[in-house]
Design a protein around this motif. Sequence first.
Motif, PDB file in Angstrom:
ATOM      1  N   LEU A   1     -15.270  -4.266  10.874  1.00 54.85           N
ATOM      2  CA  LEU A   1     -14.108  -3.405  10.679  1.00 54.85           C
ATOM      3  C   LEU A   1     -12.835  -4.210  10.435  1.00 54.85           C
ATOM      4  O   LEU A   1     -11.899  -3.705   9.810  1.00 54.85           O
ATOM      5  CB  LEU A   1     -13.923  -2.498  11.896  1.00 54.85           C
ATOM      6  CG  LEU A   1     -14.907  -1.330  12.036  1.00 54.85           C
ATOM      7  CD1 LEU A   1     -14.709  -0.623  13.375  1.00 54.85           C
ATOM      8  CD2 LEU A   1     -14.724  -0.336  10.895  1.00 54.85           C
ATOM      9  N   ARG A   2     -12.800  -5.448  10.916  1.00 55.72           N
ATOM     10  CA  ARG A   2     -11.582  -6.247  10.780  1.00 55.72           C
ATOM     11  C   ARG A   2     -11.403  -6.815   9.371  1.00 55.72           C
ATOM     12  O   ARG A   2     -10.432  -7.516   9.112  1.00 55.72           O
ATOM     13  CB  ARG A   2     -11.583  -7.393  11.792  1.00 55.72           C
ATOM     14  CG  ARG A   2     -11.396  -6.929  13.225  1.00 55.72           C
ATOM     15  CD  ARG A   2     -11.029  -8.089  14.127  1.00 55.72           C
ATOM     16  NE  ARG A   2      -9.755  -8.677  13.739  1.00 55.72           N
ATOM     17  CZ  ARG A   2      -8.563  -8.215  14.092  1.00 55.72           C
ATOM     18  NH1 ARG A   2      -8.481  -7.124  14.833  1.00 55.72           N
ATOM     19  NH2 ARG A   2      -7.469  -8.821  13.702  1.00 55.72           N
TER      20      ARG A   2
ATOM     21  N   LYS B   1     -10.768  -5.095   6.684  1.00 59.16           N
ATOM     22  CA  LYS B   1      -9.777  -4.319   5.952  1.00 59.16           C
ATOM     23  C   LYS B   1      -8.750  -3.737   6.927  1.00 59.16           C
ATOM     24  O   LYS B   1      -9.075  -3.503   8.095  1.00 59.16           O
ATOM     25  CB  LYS B   1     -10.444  -3.198   5.165  1.00 59.16           C
ATOM     26  CG  LYS B   1     -11.373  -3.692   4.058  1.00 59.16           C
ATOM     27  CD  LYS B   1     -11.970  -2.534   3.290  1.00 59.16           C
ATOM     28  CE  LYS B   1     -12.871  -3.028   2.167  1.00 59.16           C
ATOM     29  NZ  LYS B   1     -13.447  -1.884   1.400  1.00 59.16           N
ATOM     30  N   PRO B   2      -7.529  -3.492   6.463  1.00 58.35           N
ATOM     31  CA  PRO B   2      -6.511  -2.905   7.352  1.00 58.35           C
ATOM     32  C   PRO B   2      -6.937  -1.560   7.933  1.00 58.35           C
ATOM     33  O   PRO B   2      -6.643  -1.262   9.092  1.00 58.35           O
ATOM     34  CB  PRO B   2      -5.289  -2.767   6.436  1.00 58.35           C
ATOM     35  CG  PRO B   2      -5.494  -3.791   5.367  1.00 58.35           C
ATOM     36  CD  PRO B   2      -6.968  -3.865   5.152  1.00 58.35           C
ATOM     37  N   VAL B   3      -7.630  -0.742   7.136  1.00 57.70           N
ATOM     38  CA  VAL B   3      -8.086   0.551   7.647  1.00 57.70           C
ATOM     39  C   VAL B   3      -9.080   0.356   8.789  1.00 57.70           C
ATOM     40  O   VAL B   3      -9.056   1.069   9.789  1.00 57.70           O
ATOM     41  CB  VAL B   3      -8.713   1.389   6.511  1.00 57.70           C
ATOM     42  CG1 VAL B   3      -9.284   2.679   7.052  1.00 57.70           C
ATOM     43  CG2 VAL B   3      -7.685   1.675   5.432  1.00 57.70           C
ATOM     44  N   GLY B   4      -9.944  -0.629   8.648  1.00 59.43           N
ATOM     45  CA  GLY B   4     -10.911  -0.911   9.704  1.00 59.43           C
ATOM     46  C   GLY B   4     -10.243  -1.413  10.964  1.00 59.43           C
ATOM     47  O   GLY B   4     -10.648  -1.058  12.083  1.00 59.43           O
ATOM     48  N   ARG B   5      -9.192  -2.232  10.822  1.00 61.34           N
ATOM     49  CA  ARG B   5      -8.474  -2.716  12.004  1.00 61.34           C
ATOM     50  C   ARG B   5      -7.778  -1.567  12.724  1.00 61.34           C
ATOM     51  O   ARG B   5      -7.767  -1.513  13.951  1.00 61.34           O
ATOM     52  CB  ARG B   5      -7.468  -3.794  11.592  1.00 61.34           C
ATOM     53  CG  ARG B   5      -8.136  -5.093  11.135  1.00 61.34           C
ATOM     54  CD  ARG B   5      -7.132  -6.220  11.025  1.00 61.34           C
ATOM     55  NE  ARG B   5      -6.212  -6.008   9.911  1.00 61.34           N
ATOM     56  CZ  ARG B   5      -6.413  -6.430   8.680  1.00 61.34           C
ATOM     57  NH1 ARG B   5      -7.537  -7.087   8.380  1.00 61.34           N
ATOM     58  NH2 ARG B   5      -5.528  -6.230   7.726  1.00 61.34           N
ATOM     59  N   ALA B   6      -7.206  -0.644  11.952  1.00 62.66           N
ATOM     60  CA  ALA B   6      -6.592   0.531  12.574  1.00 62.66           C
ATOM     61  C   ALA B   6      -7.640   1.395  13.273  1.00 62.66           C
ATOM     62  O   ALA B   6      -7.410   1.907  14.367  1.00 62.66           O
ATOM     63  CB  ALA B   6      -5.853   1.348  11.516  1.00 62.66           C
ATOM     64  N   GLY B   7      -8.803   1.532  12.640  1.00 59.69           N
ATOM     65  CA  GLY B   7      -9.875   2.290  13.278  1.00 59.69           C
ATOM     66  C   GLY B   7     -10.358   1.640  14.557  1.00 59.69           C
ATOM     67  O   GLY B   7     -10.719   2.330  15.521  1.00 59.69           O
ATOM     68  N   THR B   8     -10.383   0.308  14.583  1.00 61.52           N
ATOM     69  CA  THR B   8     -10.776  -0.393  15.799  1.00 61.52           C
ATOM     70  C   THR B   8      -9.814  -0.095  16.942  1.00 61.52           C
ATOM     71  O   THR B   8     -10.236   0.144  18.088  1.00 61.52           O
ATOM     72  CB  THR B   8     -10.827  -1.906  15.542  1.00 61.52           C
ATOM     73  OG1 THR B   8     -11.754  -2.178  14.496  1.00 61.52           O
ATOM     74  CG2 THR B   8     -11.236  -2.663  16.789  1.00 61.52           C
TER      75      THR B   8
ATOM     76  N   SER C   1       0.427   2.579  18.858  1.00 64.95           N
ATOM     77  CA  SER C   1      -0.691   3.176  18.130  1.00 64.95           C
ATOM     78  C   SER C   1      -1.934   3.299  18.986  1.00 64.95           C
ATOM     79  O   SER C   1      -2.897   3.965  18.584  1.00 64.95           O
ATOM     80  CB  SER C   1      -1.012   2.332  16.895  1.00 64.95           C
ATOM     81  OG  SER C   1      -1.401   1.018  17.267  1.00 64.95           O
TER      82      SER C   1
END
Length: 311
Positions: free
Chosen positions: A184-185, A187-194, A49
């Motif tokens: 960002l960490r 939420k899962p969306v924030g971790r993916a964005g990171t 990813s």
Amino acid sequence: MSRHEISVEPTYIPGHSEADTSRSGSAASASPEEESDSGVLGVIERIGSVIIPIGVALYAVLYLGVEAMYSIFGISPQQAGIDQSVLLGRLMGTLILVLLIGIPALGLIVGLCWVADKLTRGALGRLVQAIRRRPWISALIAALWSGATYWGLFDVLGDLDLAVMVVTAVGLGVLTFLVPFRLLRRKPVGRAGTKILVGGLTGVGLGFLLILGMVRGAVEVQETGQANELLGYVGFQDQWTVIKNAEDDKPLYDGRWMMLLGESDGTYVFYDCDKLETFRRPMETTNLSDIQLDPEREKGFTCGSLAEENA
């Protein structure tokens, strides 16, 4: 005789629910392989990813490097007939080579991490999981890495002292990326964005280092008349030819070798190594003969012999 049925009601334990019981049961039935997959190998599987944003950002910055490379000769990529489609076509062989090398390399990394995890009896996996469970540590690592990706930009802007570059990169990462990455960490969306952001910054940082190498390679071509391997990998064609008149097929410019930089809108673009000049000629009045790719130069050869005589 009567039959009495005795029903056994489930014992209620404060603080526990059926969902907790089912989760504890599933956790107990989890195999060691699944636990291992959630550790080191699980982190390595997420590399995929990150590779995509790195590749996209690197390719986006690459065209800036092509512009900087051809600006050394006083022309733009468009004047040499280089656009995005042409650049992608020239890079196809390099992309295939990177793919053939990258897949075994990634497999080797996965294998080495798996072996290291087994040799440490799962300690490496537990260490990775411990870091991931501590959001401030994960955010700090990502922030420091993101700050270090500006290293290439610092090199392009000017020659800075190593200590100054390290302090600037660390300060930039901590001051600008640490708190946003920590938030960002949550939420899962924030971790993916990171991961996408870190991957994109990594690609841009590698791109600026590539730009620096391409500019230095173009200067080397201008001075020595020979391109290095890096320029060949990014699509620069080190091709030389003898120019002839289209009417009588007689050599022009004393039959000297000229570098063919490209062609566009019915015009050839040449680089005269002896005079250190870039010039253009119409294609209808020009014949190309004895074309050579990557010609060998004698040791110590440099361009500019006629330019020094004229000076």
